[in-house]
Design a protein around this motif. Structure first.
Motif, PDB file in Angstrom:
ATOM      1  N   GLY A 190       0.805  -1.212   0.000  1.00 29.38           N
ATOM      2  CA  GLY A 190       0.000   0.000   0.000  1.00 29.38           C
ATOM      3  C   GLY A 190       0.833   1.255   0.000  1.00 29.38           C
ATOM      4  O   GLY A 190       0.574   2.200  -0.756  1.00 29.38           O
ATOM      5  N   PHE A 191       1.883   1.292   0.814  1.00 32.96           N
ATOM      6  CA  PHE A 191       2.659   2.523   0.925  1.00 32.96           C
ATOM      7  C   PHE A 191       3.774   2.607  -0.107  1.00 32.96           C
ATOM      8  O   PHE A 191       4.309   3.690  -0.351  1.00 32.96           O
ATOM      9  CB  PHE A 191       3.238   2.668   2.330  1.00 32.96           C
ATOM     10  N   ALA A 192       4.124   1.488  -0.745  1.00 31.04           N
ATOM     11  CA  ALA A 192       5.124   1.538  -1.812  1.00 31.04           C
ATOM     12  C   ALA A 192       4.646   2.376  -2.986  1.00 31.04           C
ATOM     13  O   ALA A 192       5.450   2.924  -3.749  1.00 31.04           O
ATOM     14  CB  ALA A 192       5.452   0.122  -2.287  1.00 31.04           C
ATOM     15  N   SER A 193       3.332   2.504  -3.129  1.00 32.81           N
ATOM     16  CA  SER A 193       2.786   3.272  -4.248  1.00 32.81           C
ATOM     17  C   SER A 193       2.772   4.779  -3.986  1.00 32.81           C
ATOM     18  O   SER A 193       2.566   5.565  -4.920  1.00 32.81           O
ATOM     19  CB  SER A 193       1.360   2.791  -4.549  1.00 32.81           C
ATOM     20  N   VAL A 194       2.975   5.196  -2.743  1.00 28.19           N
ATOM     21  CA  VAL A 194       2.836   6.620  -2.396  1.00 28.19           C
ATOM     22  C   VAL A 194       3.828   7.513  -3.147  1.00 28.19           C
ATOM     23  O   VAL A 194       3.431   8.521  -3.749  1.00 28.19           O
ATOM     24  CB  VAL A 194       2.943   6.819  -0.874  1.00 28.19           C
ATOM     25  N   PRO A 195       5.155   7.219  -3.160  1.00 27.76           N
ATOM     26  CA  PRO A 195       6.062   8.094  -3.914  1.00 27.76           C
ATOM     27  C   PRO A 195       5.697   8.182  -5.390  1.00 27.76           C
ATOM     28  O   PRO A 195       5.767   9.266  -5.990  1.00 27.76           O
ATOM     29  CB  PRO A 195       7.435   7.438  -3.714  1.00 27.76           C
ATOM     30  N   GLY A 196       5.298   7.053  -5.991  1.00 35.00           N
ATOM     31  CA  GLY A 196       4.919   7.063  -7.400  1.00 35.00           C
ATOM     32  C   GLY A 196       3.666   7.870  -7.662  1.00 35.00           C
ATOM     33  O   GLY A 196       3.578   8.600  -8.660  1.00 35.00           O
ATOM     34  N   MET A 197       2.672   7.752  -6.785  1.00 35.70           N
ATOM     35  CA  MET A 197       1.450   8.543  -6.941  1.00 35.70           C
ATOM     36  C   MET A 197       1.755  10.038  -6.886  1.00 35.70           C
ATOM     37  O   MET A 197       1.234  10.824  -7.683  1.00 35.70           O
ATOM     38  CB  MET A 197       0.447   8.178  -5.845  1.00 35.70           C
ATOM     39  N   GLN A 198       2.595  10.430  -5.949  1.00 31.01           N
ATOM     40  CA  GLN A 198       2.950  11.846  -5.815  1.00 31.01           C
ATOM     41  C   GLN A 198       3.778  12.306  -7.007  1.00 31.01           C
ATOM     42  O   GLN A 198       3.563  13.396  -7.550  1.00 31.01           O
ATOM     43  CB  GLN A 198       3.707  12.067  -4.504  1.00 31.01           C
ATOM     44  N   MET A 199       4.710  11.469  -7.445  1.00 32.45           N
ATOM     45  CA  MET A 199       5.587  11.845  -8.539  1.00 32.45           C
ATOM     46  C   MET A 199       4.827  11.961  -9.849  1.00 32.45           C
ATOM     47  O   MET A 199       5.115  12.839 -10.679  1.00 32.45           O
ATOM     48  CB  MET A 199       6.712  10.803  -8.678  1.00 32.45           C
ATOM     49  N   ARG A 200       3.813  11.112 -10.054  1.00 29.34           N
ATOM     50  CA  ARG A 200       3.058  11.144 -11.308  1.00 29.34           C
ATOM     51  C   ARG A 200       2.301  12.459 -11.459  1.00 29.34           C
ATOM     52  O   ARG A 200       2.228  13.036 -12.550  1.00 29.34           O
ATOM     53  CB  ARG A 200       2.091   9.953 -11.390  1.00 29.34           C
ATOM     54  N   VAL A 201       1.714  12.938 -10.387  1.00 30.37           N
ATOM     55  CA  VAL A 201       1.017  14.224 -10.443  1.00 30.37           C
ATOM     56  C   VAL A 201       2.007  15.352 -10.717  1.00 30.37           C
ATOM     57  O   VAL A 201       1.751  16.236 -11.542  1.00 30.37           O
ATOM     58  CB  VAL A 201       0.238  14.474  -9.134  1.00 30.37           C
ATOM     59  N   LEU A 202       3.152  15.336 -10.049  1.00 31.25           N
ATOM     60  CA  LEU A 202       4.161  16.369 -10.281  1.00 31.25           C
ATOM     61  C   LEU A 202       4.667  16.346 -11.721  1.00 31.25           C
ATOM     62  O   LEU A 202       4.947  17.386 -12.312  1.00 31.25           O
ATOM     63  CB  LEU A 202       5.330  16.187  -9.312  1.00 31.25           C
ATOM     64  N   GLU A 203       4.771  15.151 -12.297  1.00 31.67           N
ATOM     65  CA  GLU A 203       5.275  15.015 -13.665  1.00 31.67           C
ATOM     66  C   GLU A 203       4.331  15.646 -14.682  1.00 31.67           C
ATOM     67  O   GLU A 203       4.772  16.329 -15.620  1.00 31.67           O
ATOM     68  CB  GLU A 203       5.474  13.529 -13.987  1.00 31.67           C
ATOM     69  N   PHE A 204       3.037  15.438 -14.501  1.00 32.06           N
ATOM     70  CA  PHE A 204       2.078  15.934 -15.488  1.00 32.06           C
ATOM     71  C   PHE A 204       1.562  17.336 -15.159  1.00 32.06           C
ATOM     72  O   PHE A 204       0.828  17.916 -15.960  1.00 32.06           O
ATOM     73  CB  PHE A 204       0.897  14.968 -15.605  1.00 32.06           C
ATOM     74  N   ALA A 205       1.918  17.868 -14.002  1.00 31.32           N
ATOM     75  CA  ALA A 205       1.535  19.237 -13.645  1.00 31.32           C
ATOM     76  C   ALA A 205       2.774  20.039 -13.329  1.00 31.32           C
ATOM     77  O   ALA A 205       2.818  20.789 -12.362  1.00 31.32           O
ATOM     78  CB  ALA A 205       0.568  19.230 -12.468  1.00 31.32           C
ATOM     79  N   SER A 206       3.799  19.900 -14.163  1.00 29.01           N
ATOM     80  CA  SER A 206       5.081  20.546 -13.889  1.00 29.01           C
ATOM     81  C   SER A 206       4.974  22.069 -13.897  1.00 29.01           C
ATOM     82  O   SER A 206       5.807  22.757 -13.309  1.00 29.01           O
ATOM     83  CB  SER A 206       6.124  20.100 -14.918  1.00 29.01           C
TER      84      SER A 206
END
Length: 399
Positions: free
Chosen positions: A304-320
């Protein structure tokens, strides 16, 4: 590791502790205020909803201020909120304390995520974010079990007094180690341009993945104390040790997830969300066995928590174009999922489906998150293929 990252992790530890420790103390809090377990669970939902609202409004409203001053002010608010919780004489007063403490949560992690990513080379951004979130995992590995044990032995108020003291220490850490940088310049119309970044459908799909993916974990975990005592049959004294297992899983999963997301973001999230679905289904099936329940709880934390950095990074990537606002919105999304999972779990318990039902709710939310992520990844892949072939087509035409 930059000292600033350590300071952010320290602040995250205090905030993570106040969010999660109540999960192990729901029976004690419910008994003290003479409310039901589902009603006590609304203290979790109320906190999460306050984070969801505050994460957006506070982040947007403070973007023109120096990040360090904002973080310090947020930590002061956190200390006040936990002090109010510690002295609360009624359920309503406790809810007020939870809401006040929660207002700092989203903006702290939203601003902190951007600051953490700026302290390291570009290829280590997801790892830097995972280090900042390390405070949350340490709160679960150490803080939540010890806080639960303390609350069971000396009363739940002692736990919140301790959290208040930890908040003061975290405040000193922020003052000592966070660099006092100027705020990013915001020329006229900047807020409008930041909001324009949310026109990208990938941003919204990423936010939905966060809502349903994190809601899946908390649909099950919010009621973990009564689940383990009523369904698994464990005594109250065993709850802190089961929370240690969950916390160790969080710690391992958070670090591994950050490294994996840096290598292949979409594939990592698809794999983890699929694994989360399997873990939750398995947890619902074996929760009656103490040993199997312990293994499932560890895996729930890890996946469950392994996905947290990726979830946060994906939003930052597409909303740079709007990283601070987007980061705050996604932190709100984490807690919207938290609130939805806790609320739906409470609804199923109140409806008479038993304490196993929140785990089933979590599995259903994980399926939704996986479906949304699959749609987002496929759409992104098609767009990337079109962009890759466009220059070749133009070159051929020119020739």
């Amino acid at each position: 590791m930059p000292a600033g990252l350590a300071a952010l992790a320290l602040g995250g530890f205090g905030i993570g502790l106040t969010e999660f420790v109540i999960l192990g103390l729901l029976p004690e809090v419910a008994a003290d205020f003479r409310v039901t377990i589902p009603q006590a669970g609304y203290l979790v939902s109320g906190y999460a909803l306050s984070v969801a609202v505050g994460g957006v409004l506070v982040t947007a409203g403070t973007a023109h201020l120096r990040p360090k001053r904002v973080l310090v002010g947020l930590m002061v608010l956190f200390v006040i909120g936990n002090l109010l919780s510690a002295i609360a004489e009624t359920y309503s007063a406790m809810m007020v304390g939870r809401v006040v403490a929660a207002l700092c949560h989203g903006a702290f992690f939203g601003i902190g995520s951007v600051l953490a990513a700026s302290l390291v080379p570009p290829q280590r951004k997801a790892q830097a974010i995972s280090i900042m979130f390390l405070g949350l995992t340490l709160a679960n590995v150490l803080g939540v079990p010890l806080g639960t044990l303390l609350g069971q032995g000396l009363g739940w108020r002692s736990t919140f007094w301790t959290i208040t003291a930890i908040g003061v220490v975290a405040l000193l850490g922020l003052l000592a180690f966070i660099p006092d940088r100027t705020a990013d310049a915001r020329p006229p119309g900047q807020l409008r341009r930041e909001l324009a970044a949310f026109r990208d459908g990938q941003v919204w799909l990423s936010i939905l993945v966060t809502v349903f993916g994190f809601g899946a974990m908390f649909g099950a975990f919010t009621y973990i104390a009564p689940i383990l005592t009523q369904v698994t049959g464990l005594p109250d004294g065993a709850i802190p040790w089961m929370l240690v297992l969950f916390g160790v899983g969080l710690f391992a999963g958070n670090l591994a997830g950050g490294r994996a997301a840096d290598r292949d973001l979409d594939r990592t999230l698809l794999t983890l969300l699929g694994s989360l679905t399997v873990v939750l289904v398995g947890f619902a099936l074996v929760v009656g066995n103490p040993w199997a329940a312990g293994i499932a709880l560890f895996l729930l934390g890890a996946v469950g928590f392994a996905s947290v950095p990726g979830m946060q990074m994906r939003v930052l990537e597409f909303a740079s174009a709007a990283p601070t606002l987007a980061s705050g919105v996604n932190i709100s999304a984490f807690n919207t999922g938290n609130a939805i999972g806790a609320w739906l779990g409470g609804v199923t318990i109140a409806a008479g489906y038993g304490y196993r039902s929140p785990i089933v709710v979590g599995a259903a939310l994980a399926v939704v998150a996986l479906a949304v992520m699959a749609l987002a990844a496929a759409s992104h892949r098609r767009l990337a293929q079109r962009q890759a072939t466009a220059p070749l087509t133009s070159s051929t035409t020119a020739h």
